[in-house]
Design an enzyme around this catalytic site. Structure first.
Site, PDB file in Angstrom:
ATOM      1  N   GLY A  50      44.292  49.769  34.518  1.00 56.12           N
ATOM      2  CA  GLY A  50      43.219  50.529  33.868  1.00 56.12           C
ATOM      3  C   GLY A  50      43.002  51.879  34.521  1.00 56.12           C
ATOM      4  O   GLY A  50      42.860  52.906  33.845  1.00 56.12           O
ATOM      5  N   ASN A 132      31.399  47.028  32.051  1.00 52.14           N
ATOM      6  CA  ASN A 132      31.844  45.941  32.924  1.00 52.14           C
ATOM      7  C   ASN A 132      30.705  45.315  33.715  1.00 52.14           C
ATOM      8  O   ASN A 132      30.841  44.212  34.209  1.00 52.14           O
ATOM      9  CB  ASN A 132      32.927  46.446  33.885  1.00 52.14           C
ATOM     10  CG  ASN A 132      32.517  47.705  34.598  1.00 52.14           C
ATOM     11  OD1 ASN A 132      32.181  48.703  33.958  1.00 52.14           O
ATOM     12  ND2 ASN A 132      32.533  47.690  35.908  1.00 52.14           N
ATOM     13  N   CYS A 312      27.720  48.519  49.739  1.00 49.97           N
ATOM     14  CA  CYS A 312      27.140  48.932  51.015  1.00 49.97           C
ATOM     15  C   CYS A 312      27.867  50.179  51.514  1.00 49.97           C
ATOM     16  O   CYS A 312      29.077  50.183  51.655  1.00 49.97           O
ATOM     17  CB  CYS A 312      27.309  47.817  52.042  1.00 49.97           C
ATOM     18  SG  CYS A 312      26.512  48.200  53.601  1.00 49.97           S
TER      19      CYS A 312
HETATM   20  N1  PLP Z   1      37.431  50.132  33.593  1.00 50.61           N
HETATM   21  C1  PLP Z   1      36.658  49.038  33.582  1.00 50.61           C
HETATM   22  C2  PLP Z   1      35.580  48.908  32.563  1.00 50.61           C
HETATM   23  C3  PLP Z   1      36.878  48.027  34.528  1.00 50.61           C
HETATM   24  O1  PLP Z   1      36.107  46.923  34.500  1.00 50.61           O
HETATM   25  C4  PLP Z   1      37.922  48.180  35.470  1.00 50.61           C
HETATM   26  C5  PLP Z   1      38.170  47.147  36.498  1.00 50.61           C
HETATM   27  O2  PLP Z   1      37.331  46.354  36.829  1.00 50.61           O
HETATM   28  C6  PLP Z   1      38.705  49.345  35.426  1.00 50.61           C
HETATM   29  C7  PLP Z   1      38.421  50.284  34.476  1.00 50.61           C
HETATM   30  C8  PLP Z   1      39.828  49.566  36.402  1.00 50.61           C
HETATM   31  O3  PLP Z   1      40.907  48.738  36.127  1.00 50.61           O
HETATM   32  P1  PLP Z   1      42.053  48.477  37.239  1.00 50.61           P
HETATM   33  O4  PLP Z   1      41.347  47.958  38.454  1.00 50.61           O
HETATM   34  O5  PLP Z   1      42.981  47.512  36.608  1.00 50.61           O
HETATM   35  O6  PLP Z   1      42.710  49.758  37.503  1.00 50.61           O
END
Ligand code: PLP
Length: 374
Positions: A50, A132, A312
């Protein structure tokens, strides 16, 4: 994935049989992913996850649009994942102007505020599909429609990217229906391998590649392909995109059981985020008079994996930027814990949390008070 880690170990760039075999696996995976999101196969770029997809979209489209003389203004939201927020801050260092639009108390971006942020020199908007931390679904389709309308009075269209990392398995992902030009995915969020992801990039979207080198991925992402990761990504996405309504109903019912159970057992517990228009698998709860890390550690000792939104730094607890943008009071934000449910979560799992939550909250309250007094 396993055959590509030993027996079928060819490099897709090789012209020999083993290379062609690996290339055909990548091609097949690309067709599968394209089919899941309503895209054409050449619009699917495999990445390392991501974060890379989001950085490629923001920088790649931003730079290309600026180089074409279209402008240098980007709109994003205050509630993006750090991958999006920090990429936007990097663009600011590179001379872009960035507007971070806020959200309402449920974490949802307001269309009127988004529209007011548009300028003639706006080239790119990046709005996540679902958050998220609190699970709120953003009005990406409506923003796409608004940008198409806006384009009528402009010399150029504003490109729309969406971080859809949290969406597979829960939301429909048709790129035309959503009206996006780019969309980012991370495989491990939908049952695939860690360190693999996808960038969807609509045909003819201005783009300057982030990684320079070989000509892989239609010249848009250099580097030897992670064939096993790509095969796993496609297989997992195909499964995740099946039966999303049925999965959503089942997991939402479990989430409601968890929510109602916690609120009934723990005095002062408050749910953060939306009640409707949200992912079915996410529950963010604030507990009074404690620091969430202390509670997360206590739950961990019981074999329960939850996460805390605060981090933190320099010995002080930094509350979640998402909860802050929602206007959640700081005391409430530092006591927030996120429970994520999955396909395999059972009623027994939920009840195991409910059995211990009150005791663990009380223990964390005592420990947090003692730490504050120390
Ligand atoms: N975007 C969102 C909404 C996420 O929840 C995350 C990871 O938790 C990411 C981007 C980043 O993804 P990655 O850790 O696979 O690079």
């Amino acid at each position: 994935m396993l055959p590509f880690l030993d027996r079928r170990f060819g490099n897709p760039s090789g012209l020999y049989a083993a290379g062609r075999d690996a290339q055909s696996a990548v091609d097949e995976a690309r067709r599968t992913v394209a089919g899941c999101i309503g895209a054409r196969p050449p619009e699917v770029i495999f990445t390392s996850g991501g974060t890379e997809s989001i950085n490629s979209a923001l920088q790649g489209i931003g730079y290309a649009m600026r180089r074409a003389g279209a402008g240098n203004h980007v709109i994003t939201t205050a509630v993006e994942h750090h991958a999006g927020l920090h990429a936007a801050q990097y663009l600011e260092e590179q001379g872009f102007a960035v507007t971070y639009v806020g959200c309402d108390g449920h974490g949802r971006v307001q269309l009127a505020e988004f529209e007011a942020a548009l300028r003639p020199e706006t080239v790119l908007a990046s709005v996540m599909l679902a958050n998220n931390e609190v699970g709120t679904i953003q009005p990406v389709r409506e923003i796409g429609a608004l940008l198409h309308e806006h384009a009528r009075s402009q010399h150029h269209r504003v490109m729309l990217h969406s971080d859809a990392v949290q969406a597979p398995g829960w939301l429909a992902l048709d790129v035309d229906d959503l009206g996006v030009d780019a969309m980012s995915f991370s495989s491990h969020k939908f049952g695939g391998p860690k360190g693999s992801g996808v960038l969807y990039l609509r045909r003819a979207t201005p783009f300057r590649q982030l990684l320079h080198g070989g000509g892989q991925e239609m010249q848009k992402r250099a580097g030897t392909e992670n064939v096993a990761g790509i095969a796993g990504t496609a297989a997992a996405l195909e499964i995740a995109c099946r039966d999303i309504d049925e999965r959503g109903r089942r997991v939402r019912a479990l989430r409601e059981r968890l929510r109602a159970g916690i609120l009934a057992r723990v005095p002062g517990a408050l749910v953060n985020g939306c009640q409707e228009n949200c992912l079915p698998n996410n529950l963010n709860v604030s507990f009074a008079d404690l620091e969430s890390e202390v509670l997360v550690a206590g739950l961990d000792r019981r074999g329960i994996a939850a996460s805390s939104g605060s981090a933190c730094s320099n010995s002080t607890w930094e509350p979640s930027h998402v909860l802050m943008a929602m206007g959640v009071p700081i005391r409430q934000a530092v006591g927030s814990v996120r429970f994520s449910l999955g396909e395999s979560t059972t009623e027994a799992d939920i009840d195991a949390v409910l059995d211990v939550i009150r005791d663990e909250v009380e223990a964390a309250q005592v420990a947090s008070t003692a730490a504050a007094g120390a």
